[in-house]
Design a protein around this motif. Sequence first.
Motif, PDB file in Angstrom:
ATOM      1  N   LEU A 291      -3.570  -3.628  -0.108  1.00  0.00           N
ATOM      2  CA  LEU A 291      -3.478  -2.475  -1.011  1.00  0.00           C
ATOM      3  C   LEU A 291      -4.057  -1.236  -0.343  1.00  0.00           C
ATOM      4  CD1 LEU A 291      -4.906  -4.102  -4.292  1.00  0.00           C
ATOM      5  CD2 LEU A 291      -2.529  -4.135  -3.438  1.00  0.00           C
ATOM      6  N   ALA A 292      -3.717  -0.081  -0.880  1.00  0.00           N
ATOM      7  CA  ALA A 292      -4.340   1.161  -0.416  1.00  0.00           C
ATOM      8  C   ALA A 292      -5.828   1.112  -0.777  1.00  0.00           C
ATOM      9  CB  ALA A 292      -3.674   2.352  -1.092  1.00  0.00           C
TER      10      ALA A 292
ATOM     11  N   ALA B  40       0.821  -1.217   0.000  1.00  0.00           N
ATOM     12  CA  ALA B  40       0.000   0.000   0.000  1.00  0.00           C
ATOM     13  C   ALA B  40       0.854   1.265   0.000  1.00  0.00           C
ATOM     14  CB  ALA B  40      -0.932  -0.009   1.214  1.00  0.00           C
TER      15      ALA B  40
ATOM     16  N   TYR C 114       4.054  -1.697  -8.800  1.00  0.00           N
ATOM     17  CA  TYR C 114       3.382  -1.896 -10.084  1.00  0.00           C
ATOM     18  C   TYR C 114       4.286  -1.645 -11.284  1.00  0.00           C
ATOM     19  CZ  TYR C 114      -0.841  -2.121  -7.291  1.00  0.00           C
ATOM     20  OH  TYR C 114      -1.786  -2.491  -6.375  1.00  0.00           O
TER      21      TYR C 114
ATOM     22  N   ARG D 187      -8.155  -4.443   0.694  1.00  0.00           N
ATOM     23  CA  ARG D 187      -8.020  -3.014   0.339  1.00  0.00           C
ATOM     24  C   ARG D 187      -8.178  -2.140   1.576  1.00  0.00           C
ATOM     25  NH1 ARG D 187      -8.453  -2.083  -5.292  1.00  0.00           N
ATOM     26  NH2 ARG D 187      -8.823  -4.007  -6.450  1.00  0.00           N
TER      27      ARG D 187
ATOM     28  N   TYR E  25      -4.531   0.498  -9.468  1.00  0.00           N
ATOM     29  CA  TYR E  25      -3.673  -0.253 -10.377  1.00  0.00           C
ATOM     30  C   TYR E  25      -3.863  -1.767 -10.368  1.00  0.00           C
ATOM     31  CZ  TYR E  25      -1.353   4.255 -10.164  1.00  0.00           C
ATOM     32  OH  TYR E  25      -1.094   5.599 -10.195  1.00  0.00           O
ATOM     33  N   TRP E  26      -4.261  -2.339  -9.234  1.00  0.00           N
ATOM     34  CA  TRP E  26      -4.348  -3.802  -9.138  1.00  0.00           C
ATOM     35  C   TRP E  26      -5.226  -4.374 -10.258  1.00  0.00           C
ATOM     36  CZ3 TRP E  26      -2.255  -7.794  -6.314  1.00  0.00           C
ATOM     37  CH2 TRP E  26      -2.905  -9.025  -6.426  1.00  0.00           C
TER      38      TRP E  26
ATOM     39  N   ASP F  31      -6.534   2.202  -4.249  1.00  0.00           N
ATOM     40  CA  ASP F  31      -5.617   1.653  -5.267  1.00  0.00           C
ATOM     41  C   ASP F  31      -6.287   1.639  -6.648  1.00  0.00           C
ATOM     42  OD1 ASP F  31      -3.051  -0.383  -5.578  1.00  0.00           O
ATOM     43  OD2 ASP F  31      -4.710  -0.882  -6.928  1.00  0.00           O
TER      44      ASP F  31
END
Length: 254
Positions: free
Chosen positions: A57-58, A14, A28, A89, A63-64, A61
Amino acid sequence: MTTHTRTFAVIPAAGIGARMSAALPKQYLPFAGAPLLVRTLSRLLRVGWIERCYVVLAPDDRYWDTLVTPHLAQLPPAFAVAERLRVVRLGGTTRAHSVRAGLRVAHAEGFGDDDWALVHDAARPCLTPETIEHLHGSVGNSNVGGLIAIPATDTVKVATPHTSPNSFPVVERTVPRERIWLAQTPQLFRLAVLRQALDRFPDATDEASAVERLGLQPILVKGHWSNLKVTLPGDLELAQAIWSLQEDSLSDVG
Ligand code: CTP
Ligand code: MG
């Protein structure tokens, strides 16, 4: 290791990668043809006794879904991604917050106090299965846990407090290096111990330092410098070279 204990992994991912100064968070960035995070996760998923991998993850997020998801389908069936990979998340403003979020979800999904939490930085793609096995075997039946670290080989200098950004730092003293170890990840702790440590010391920069502050003594397990953390721009190229060499000698899975 007693047979009734289980192991899961938490992968904090994150962070924003400020020191990398890239257009994307470093986890990423393209790394040997896939996002770096995919490469890191692959190394953990190879190890069958890691029951589940919680990647944190943030909450915002972006990008995932677009960058990582398309690559997951290409991983070997033996990795059992659908059963073993969970996306959480709930990352926070510090690494410890992100790890705590992963531990909370693991606990809610049934992992118990004595089960093992293996925490590994998303930004360390060159982790080998041998290192994971070595940590797991060395920590054995410890009630606490331990971490991968490397004994310092260079002479260690302490600088004076830096007063001016325009001047060179100067040496205050030299520290005997015999007892200096440089901490890496993975770090492997009993779930209850780690939750208690991070709840009490959320400013800790790694799991071990929070556990130490509980008055406990994590085991130091010798690792290798090749398990570098991608931190600065030049690290990416070096890590890719190491990773590619390692892939040549990893046995096929699936
Ligand atoms: N991390 C996290 N949550 C945070 C901060 C860091 O999950 N609030 C994760 C990072 O994504 C990384 C690992 O912790 O996988 C190690 O942290 P670091 O290398 O410091 O990554 P960043 O914090 O992203 O980088 P920087 O400190 O340069 O901003
Ligand atoms: Mg950071």
